[in-house]
Design a protein around this motif. Structure first.
Motif, PDB file in Angstrom:
ATOM      1  N   PRO A  75      -6.395  14.849   9.934  1.00 42.16           N
ATOM      2  CA  PRO A  75      -5.373  15.679   9.289  1.00 42.16           C
ATOM      3  C   PRO A  75      -4.025  15.629  10.023  1.00 42.16           C
ATOM      4  O   PRO A  75      -2.976  15.706   9.396  1.00 42.16           O
ATOM      5  N   ALA A  76      -4.036  15.460  11.343  1.00 40.67           N
ATOM      6  CA  ALA A  76      -2.783  15.400  12.112  1.00 40.67           C
ATOM      7  C   ALA A  76      -1.955  14.171  11.751  1.00 40.67           C
ATOM      8  O   ALA A  76      -0.756  14.114  12.046  1.00 40.67           O
ATOM      9  N   ASP A  77      -2.588  13.163  11.109  1.00 39.11           N
ATOM     10  CA  ASP A  77      -1.855  11.962  10.694  1.00 39.11           C
ATOM     11  C   ASP A  77      -0.998  12.212   9.457  1.00 39.11           C
ATOM     12  O   ASP A  77      -0.142  11.391   9.123  1.00 39.11           O
ATOM     13  N   ILE A  78      -1.229  13.306   8.765  1.00 41.34           N
ATOM     14  CA  ILE A  78      -0.470  13.640   7.556  1.00 41.34           C
ATOM     15  C   ILE A  78       0.711  14.515   7.951  1.00 41.34           C
ATOM     16  O   ILE A  78       0.564  15.536   8.615  1.00 41.34           O
ATOM     17  N   LYS A  79       1.891  14.102   7.531  1.00 38.38           N
ATOM     18  CA  LYS A  79       3.135  14.829   7.828  1.00 38.38           C
ATOM     19  C   LYS A  79       3.809  15.221   6.517  1.00 38.38           C
ATOM     20  O   LYS A  79       3.650  14.557   5.490  1.00 38.38           O
TER      21      LYS A  79
ATOM     22  N   THR B 117      -2.648  10.520  -2.408  1.00 45.69           N
ATOM     23  CA  THR B 117      -3.813   9.688  -2.704  1.00 45.69           C
ATOM     24  C   THR B 117      -4.159   8.694  -1.614  1.00 45.69           C
ATOM     25  O   THR B 117      -5.169   8.004  -1.728  1.00 45.69           O
ATOM     26  N   PHE B 118      -3.386   8.576  -0.568  1.00 50.84           N
ATOM     27  CA  PHE B 118      -3.656   7.542   0.433  1.00 50.84           C
ATOM     28  C   PHE B 118      -4.671   8.038   1.479  1.00 50.84           C
ATOM     29  O   PHE B 118      -4.738   9.213   1.795  1.00 50.84           O
TER      30      PHE B 118
ATOM     31  N   ILE C 161       5.220  13.707   1.431  1.00 47.41           N
ATOM     32  CA  ILE C 161       3.973  13.730   2.196  1.00 47.41           C
ATOM     33  C   ILE C 161       3.733  12.289   2.632  1.00 47.41           C
ATOM     34  O   ILE C 161       3.707  11.394   1.782  1.00 47.41           O
ATOM     35  N   TYR C 162       3.577  12.068   3.931  1.00 48.24           N
ATOM     36  CA  TYR C 162       3.403  10.698   4.392  1.00 48.24           C
ATOM     37  C   TYR C 162       2.376  10.625   5.520  1.00 48.24           C
ATOM     38  O   TYR C 162       2.083  11.620   6.178  1.00 48.24           O
ATOM     39  N   ARG C 163       1.869   9.433   5.708  1.00 46.43           N
ATOM     40  CA  ARG C 163       0.888   9.190   6.764  1.00 46.43           C
ATOM     41  C   ARG C 163       1.599   8.598   7.968  1.00 46.43           C
ATOM     42  O   ARG C 163       2.431   7.695   7.844  1.00 46.43           O
ATOM     43  N   ASP C 164       1.269   9.105   9.152  1.00 50.20           N
ATOM     44  CA  ASP C 164       1.823   8.610  10.408  1.00 50.20           C
ATOM     45  C   ASP C 164       0.665   8.438  11.382  1.00 50.20           C
ATOM     46  O   ASP C 164       0.377   9.300  12.200  1.00 50.20           O
ATOM     47  N   THR C 165      -0.017   7.292  11.274  1.00 48.73           N
ATOM     48  CA  THR C 165      -1.214   7.031  12.066  1.00 48.73           C
ATOM     49  C   THR C 165      -0.863   6.812  13.533  1.00 48.73           C
ATOM     50  O   THR C 165       0.129   6.158  13.852  1.00 48.73           O
ATOM     51  N   ASN C 166      -1.696   7.365  14.416  1.00 49.96           N
ATOM     52  CA  ASN C 166      -1.506   7.204  15.851  1.00 49.96           C
ATOM     53  C   ASN C 166      -1.575   5.721  16.214  1.00 49.96           C
ATOM     54  O   ASN C 166      -2.546   5.034  15.924  1.00 49.96           O
TER      55      ASN C 166
ATOM     56  N   ALA D 140       0.841  -1.203   0.000  1.00 49.41           N
ATOM     57  CA  ALA D 140       0.000   0.000   0.000  1.00 49.41           C
ATOM     58  C   ALA D 140       0.876   1.253   0.000  1.00 49.41           C
ATOM     59  O   ALA D 140       1.973   1.269   0.554  1.00 49.41           O
ATOM     60  N   THR D 141       0.379   2.307  -0.611  1.00 45.70           N
ATOM     61  CA  THR D 141       1.086   3.582  -0.651  1.00 45.70           C
ATOM     62  C   THR D 141       0.790   4.361   0.619  1.00 45.70           C
ATOM     63  O   THR D 141      -0.367   4.570   0.970  1.00 45.70           O
ATOM     64  N   THR D 142       1.835   4.764   1.317  1.00 43.97           N
ATOM     65  CA  THR D 142       1.670   5.590   2.519  1.00 43.97           C
ATOM     66  C   THR D 142       2.514   6.859   2.438  1.00 43.97           C
ATOM     67  O   THR D 142       2.584   7.622   3.387  1.00 43.97           O
ATOM     68  N   LYS D 143       3.148   7.058   1.278  1.00 44.25           N
ATOM     69  CA  LYS D 143       4.045   8.205   1.125  1.00 44.25           C
ATOM     70  C   LYS D 143       4.062   8.639  -0.335  1.00 44.25           C
ATOM     71  O   LYS D 143       4.077   7.805  -1.234  1.00 44.25           O
ATOM     72  N   THR D 144       4.053   9.951  -0.555  1.00 49.14           N
ATOM     73  CA  THR D 144       4.160  10.506  -1.905  1.00 49.14           C
ATOM     74  C   THR D 144       5.303  11.508  -1.892  1.00 49.14           C
ATOM     75  O   THR D 144       5.402  12.334  -0.976  1.00 49.14           O
ATOM     76  N   THR D 145       6.165  11.440  -2.893  1.00 47.28           N
ATOM     77  CA  THR D 145       7.355  12.300  -2.925  1.00 47.28           C
ATOM     78  C   THR D 145       7.408  13.085  -4.230  1.00 47.28           C
ATOM     79  O   THR D 145       7.108  12.553  -5.292  1.00 47.28           O
ATOM     80  N   TYR D 146       7.786  14.343  -4.116  1.00 48.56           N
ATOM     81  CA  TYR D 146       7.945  15.232  -5.269  1.00 48.56           C
ATOM     82  C   TYR D 146       9.315  15.899  -5.206  1.00 48.56           C
ATOM     83  O   TYR D 146       9.905  16.006  -4.139  1.00 48.56           O
TER      84      TYR D 146
END
Length: 194
Positions: A26-30, A20-21, A63-68, A2-8
């Protein structure tokens, strides 16, 4: 996976970056700029962040997800109703944390592989340097031996030169004595003829 990070790679003018993940809060997005977390952004919409200022050209924007993972989104108490949505959210929370850990593990493996490659290159370079160092030591030892031989030859030449100088002085003295004797003989012969 699964995609948990997008890089540009920033171009110096763009401030909007989409991802897109899915996520819960919103606080889970870093957001990171060149690997350093930043809070200099807002959400333009649910799947796009807007940087406060356009990152400089060439900057890596991640941009990445960091779930609690410290506590579940929903807690259940004895006698309370259990909703399917709450169960699904808890299962998804666990799923997201697992996906994020897989992403981190893959990135760690990539960095580990790069470190191994770099270390192997460093060992090879060190071995070449060691070989060249050994060759330099051999060359220096040969040069030292040659210099010692040259000093011995020079000393022998100096001794021979001193001996030749001494012999030359003796020969000159003998020649001067012979000249004096010849002059004396010439004078006596001239006197006898007169």
């Amino acid at each position: 996976m699964a995609t948990t990070k997008t890089t540009y790679t920033a171009n110096g003018t763009n401030r909007l970056f989409a991802f897109t993940f899915p996520y819960f809060f919103p606080a889970d997005i870093k957001v990171q700029l060149n690997g350093v977390n930043t809070t200099a952004y807002t959400f333009a919409n649910a799947t796009t962040i807007e940087m406060n200022a356009a990152p400089a050209a060439g900057v890596k924007v991640s941009i990445y997800r960091d779930t609690n993972s410290d506590q579940m989104n929903s807690e259940f108490y004895p006698g309370s109703a259990i909703r399917a949505q709450d169960l699904n959210d808890n299962y998804n929370q666990v799923l997201y944390v697992v996906q994020e850990n897989e992403t981190l593990a893959d990135e760690t493996d990539d960095k580990s592989d790069l470190a191994i490659t770099t270390a192997t290159g460093a060992v090879n370079t060190a071995n070449v340097a060691l070989s060249q160092s050994s060759a330099a030591v051999n060359t220096a030892n040969t040069a030292s031996a040659n210099a010692t031989a040259a000093v011995a030859t020079s000393n022998a030449a100096s001794s021979a030169s001193s001996s030749a100088l001494s012999n030359s002085s003796t020969a000159l003295s003998t020649a001067n004595t012979a000249l004096s004797t010849a002059n004396s003989s010439a004078t006596q012969a001239a006197t006898a003829l007169s």
